[in-house]
Design a protein around this motif. Sequence first.
Motif, PDB file in Angstrom:
ATOM      1  N   ASP A 155     -30.967  14.588 -54.856  1.00 41.12           N
ATOM      2  CA  ASP A 155     -30.573  13.484 -53.973  1.00 41.12           C
ATOM      3  C   ASP A 155     -31.349  13.503 -52.651  1.00 41.12           C
ATOM      4  OD1 ASP A 155     -29.473  15.682 -52.741  1.00 41.12           O
ATOM      5  OD2 ASP A 155     -27.423  14.902 -52.664  1.00 41.12           O
ATOM      6  N   GLY A 156     -32.276  14.456 -52.517  1.00 34.89           N
ATOM      7  CA  GLY A 156     -33.066  14.561 -51.294  1.00 34.89           C
ATOM      8  C   GLY A 156     -32.525  15.565 -50.293  1.00 34.89           C
ATOM      9  N   SER A 157     -31.328  16.095 -50.533  1.00 36.63           N
ATOM     10  CA  SER A 157     -30.768  17.116 -49.639  1.00 36.63           C
ATOM     11  C   SER A 157     -31.542  18.425 -49.780  1.00 36.63           C
ATOM     12  CB  SER A 157     -29.298  17.373 -49.970  1.00 36.63           C
ATOM     13  OG  SER A 157     -28.524  16.209 -49.779  1.00 36.63           O
ATOM     14  N   VAL A 158     -31.711  19.124 -48.672  1.00 39.09           N
ATOM     15  CA  VAL A 158     -32.321  20.453 -48.673  1.00 39.09           C
ATOM     16  C   VAL A 158     -31.352  21.406 -47.982  1.00 39.09           C
ATOM     17  CG1 VAL A 158     -34.248  21.878 -47.907  1.00 39.09           C
ATOM     18  CG2 VAL A 158     -34.668  19.521 -48.619  1.00 39.09           C
ATOM     19  N   ILE A 159     -30.960  22.454 -48.693  1.00 36.55           N
ATOM     20  CA  ILE A 159     -30.073  23.470 -48.127  1.00 36.55           C
ATOM     21  C   ILE A 159     -30.895  24.730 -47.868  1.00 36.55           C
ATOM     22  CG2 ILE A 159     -28.050  24.919 -48.522  1.00 36.55           C
ATOM     23  CD1 ILE A 159     -26.845  22.670 -50.141  1.00 36.55           C
ATOM     24  N   ALA A 160     -30.842  25.208 -46.637  1.00 31.35           N
ATOM     25  CA  ALA A 160     -31.625  26.374 -46.242  1.00 31.35           C
ATOM     26  C   ALA A 160     -30.701  27.461 -45.712  1.00 31.35           C
ATOM     27  CB  ALA A 160     -32.638  25.987 -45.163  1.00 31.35           C
ATOM     28  N   GLN A 161     -31.131  28.713 -45.821  1.00 31.83           N
ATOM     29  CA  GLN A 161     -30.409  29.830 -45.217  1.00 31.83           C
ATOM     30  C   GLN A 161     -31.233  30.346 -44.051  1.00 31.83           C
ATOM     31  OE1 GLN A 161     -31.291  33.389 -45.451  1.00 31.83           O
ATOM     32  NE2 GLN A 161     -29.462  34.057 -44.358  1.00 31.83           N
ATOM     33  N   LEU A 162     -30.605  30.470 -42.892  1.00 33.95           N
ATOM     34  CA  LEU A 162     -31.285  30.924 -41.685  1.00 33.95           C
ATOM     35  C   LEU A 162     -30.733  32.273 -41.250  1.00 33.95           C
ATOM     36  CD1 LEU A 162     -31.375  27.680 -41.653  1.00 33.95           C
ATOM     37  CD2 LEU A 162     -31.786  27.937 -39.202  1.00 33.95           C
ATOM     38  N   GLY A 163     -31.564  33.042 -40.598  1.00 32.52           N
ATOM     39  CA  GLY A 163     -31.133  34.321 -40.050  1.00 32.52           C
ATOM     40  C   GLY A 163     -32.299  35.012 -39.372  1.00 32.52           C
ATOM     41  N   THR A 164     -32.010  35.996 -38.539  1.00 29.67           N
ATOM     42  CA  THR A 164     -33.084  36.759 -37.930  1.00 29.67           C
ATOM     43  C   THR A 164     -33.811  37.552 -39.015  1.00 29.67           C
ATOM     44  OG1 THR A 164     -31.481  38.514 -37.461  1.00 29.67           O
ATOM     45  CG2 THR A 164     -31.986  36.984 -35.674  1.00 29.67           C
ATOM     46  N   PRO A 165     -35.073  37.903 -38.790  1.00 28.88           N
ATOM     47  CA  PRO A 165     -35.801  38.690 -39.800  1.00 28.88           C
ATOM     48  C   PRO A 165     -35.325  40.139 -39.819  1.00 28.88           C
ATOM     49  CG  PRO A 165     -37.208  38.252 -37.902  1.00 28.88           C
ATOM     50  CD  PRO A 165     -35.946  37.485 -37.683  1.00 28.88           C
ATOM     51  N   ASP A 166     -34.199  40.361 -40.483  1.00 32.24           N
ATOM     52  CA  ASP A 166     -33.558  41.668 -40.533  1.00 32.24           C
ATOM     53  C   ASP A 166     -32.976  41.857 -41.930  1.00 32.24           C
ATOM     54  OD1 ASP A 166     -31.472  43.726 -40.348  1.00 32.24           O
ATOM     55  OD2 ASP A 166     -31.775  43.622 -38.187  1.00 32.24           O
ATOM     56  N   MET A 167     -33.385  42.932 -42.620  1.00 34.46           N
ATOM     57  CA  MET A 167     -32.991  43.115 -44.010  1.00 34.46           C
ATOM     58  C   MET A 167     -31.514  43.441 -44.188  1.00 34.46           C
ATOM     59  SD  MET A 167     -35.373  42.301 -45.978  1.00 34.46           S
ATOM     60  CE  MET A 167     -34.425  42.770 -47.418  1.00 34.46           C
ATOM     61  N   LYS A 168     -30.827  43.801 -43.115  1.00 31.71           N
ATOM     62  CA  LYS A 168     -29.414  44.148 -43.267  1.00 31.71           C
ATOM     63  C   LYS A 168     -28.580  42.955 -43.697  1.00 31.71           C
ATOM     64  CE  LYS A 168     -29.025  46.142 -39.135  1.00 31.71           C
ATOM     65  NZ  LYS A 168     -30.441  46.317 -38.715  1.00 31.71           N
ATOM     66  N   THR A 169     -29.011  41.735 -43.334  1.00 35.64           N
ATOM     67  CA  THR A 169     -28.246  40.540 -43.726  1.00 35.64           C
ATOM     68  C   THR A 169     -28.213  40.346 -45.241  1.00 35.64           C
ATOM     69  OG1 THR A 169     -28.695  39.460 -41.615  1.00 35.64           O
ATOM     70  CG2 THR A 169     -28.020  38.050 -43.433  1.00 35.64           C
ATOM     71  N   PRO A 170     -29.365  40.290 -45.920  1.00 31.56           N
ATOM     72  CA  PRO A 170     -29.303  40.138 -47.381  1.00 31.56           C
ATOM     73  C   PRO A 170     -28.692  41.340 -48.094  1.00 31.56           C
ATOM     74  CG  PRO A 170     -31.581  40.454 -46.656  1.00 31.56           C
ATOM     75  CD  PRO A 170     -30.761  40.217 -45.424  1.00 31.56           C
ATOM     76  N   ILE A 171     -28.851  42.542 -47.526  1.00 28.72           N
ATOM     77  CA  ILE A 171     -28.235  43.719 -48.146  1.00 28.72           C
ATOM     78  C   ILE A 171     -26.710  43.592 -48.097  1.00 28.72           C
ATOM     79  CG2 ILE A 171     -27.849  46.199 -47.872  1.00 28.72           C
ATOM     80  CD1 ILE A 171     -30.807  46.348 -46.871  1.00 28.72           C
ATOM     81  N   ALA A 172     -26.183  43.203 -46.948  1.00 26.62           N
ATOM     82  CA  ALA A 172     -24.731  43.045 -46.802  1.00 26.62           C
ATOM     83  C   ALA A 172     -24.206  41.963 -47.742  1.00 26.62           C
ATOM     84  CB  ALA A 172     -24.389  42.708 -45.356  1.00 26.62           C
ATOM     85  N   TYR A 173     -24.954  40.852 -47.856  1.00 27.73           N
ATOM     86  CA  TYR A 173     -24.510  39.777 -48.739  1.00 27.73           C
ATOM     87  C   TYR A 173     -24.483  40.248 -50.198  1.00 27.73           C
ATOM     88  CZ  TYR A 173     -24.023  35.179 -50.854  1.00 27.73           C
ATOM     89  OH  TYR A 173     -23.572  34.113 -51.588  1.00 27.73           O
ATOM     90  N   ALA A 174     -25.521  41.010 -50.585  1.00 23.96           N
ATOM     91  CA  ALA A 174     -25.576  41.503 -51.964  1.00 23.96           C
ATOM     92  C   ALA A 174     -24.451  42.498 -52.241  1.00 23.96           C
ATOM     93  CB  ALA A 174     -26.937  42.149 -52.229  1.00 23.96           C
TER      94      ALA A 174
END
Length: 387
Positions: free
Chosen positions: A256-275
């Motif tokens: 539909d043309g929507s774009v969903i993005a994930q933002l955050g500082t360049p720090d690996m702890k964020t994706p590790i915590a999410y996982a």
Amino acid sequence: MQKIAILGSTGSIGCNSLEVIRHNIDKYQVFALTAHSQVEKLLKQCIEFKPQYAVIGNEIKAQQLREQLKNHNIATTVLSNHIDISTIVAMPEIDVVISAIVGAQGLHSTYTAILNSKKVLLANKESLVAAGKLITQVLQQNSKSQLIPIDSEHSAILQSLPHDYTEKKHLVSSIILTASGGPFYQFSAQQLQNVTPDMALRHPNWTMGKKITIDSSTLMNKGLEVIEAYWLFGIDKLEVVIHPQSIIHSMVEYIDGSVIAQLGTPDMKTPIAYALAYPNRIVSGSPKINFKQLKSLTFDVPDYDSFPCLKLAFEALKMGRAAPAILNAANEVAVAAFLAGKIKFYAINDLIEKALNKFVGVDYFSIDEVLQIDKECRKFAQSQIVN
């Protein structure tokens, strides 16, 4: 209380994983730690977290670690090879395996963990690059196992897709992976002729190991992530854009043309915590974005002529069969040779292209076959390096 094995605990991902666990010590228990050679660093981790098991690269270092742990009255059992790692990840006590061993040597332990119904947090992208077909097959056959990406780009994609995205792939127009551009963003091909290892190791945004940092400088890291994204999400509409600020980590564009993005500082702890907490969230310890100081977000298209490694990765994905495994093996040999001063920057992509041409059409149907192809490709690649 989930019990965790961290494969590659002394590397960047391993250290960041332990930092996240420090913030959530009531939820996670470190059961096993593994390292290649950093005895002192592993010793400090064992003293703090008191794992049941520790594995280090060879028996000499293992004996050093045993003696030092004994002096600190730490009862950790110390082992010393990759067979031991695969044995540990199969243990029924373990709930979560963080696969952060760099390169193809992390493949067997990752595969074994999935085979044994573990929740695998994957930072070792080479596992999916080299053996994506087999890993996705065993995931489909074993409903108890999970594979959650730790790479910031793939975590961003996961967060931008609906939880039931396998049933809604038809709603996705494309997946857009962002790349910082590395230390040589906007360098011309002529400027890149004179790049040295020291120059390539100066990444502007991320702190990573040497191999991954060189891959970032050639944009091969992004190419490997494209292949990994294909196997993780089963979507072949994949694009790469240069985003120097490394604030948007990836995007999903819908029909539909929507774009969903994930933002955050360049720090690996964020994706590790999410996982670790997926699909929930826990405290990561990462710094927050300060939008008052964030002046602009910019984007650019990759220069495939100046950075041919990215183009080779797309070509290997299109070729299929064992081509991505060959790409990965040749790249690891080439990067090691570049870091050792044996080849020039642009010889990296030349060596990879030679290997792809040499082994064109080769396929695999088991992990042993993948490992044999990897071995043969490395031998060929080494033979092309003039000492």
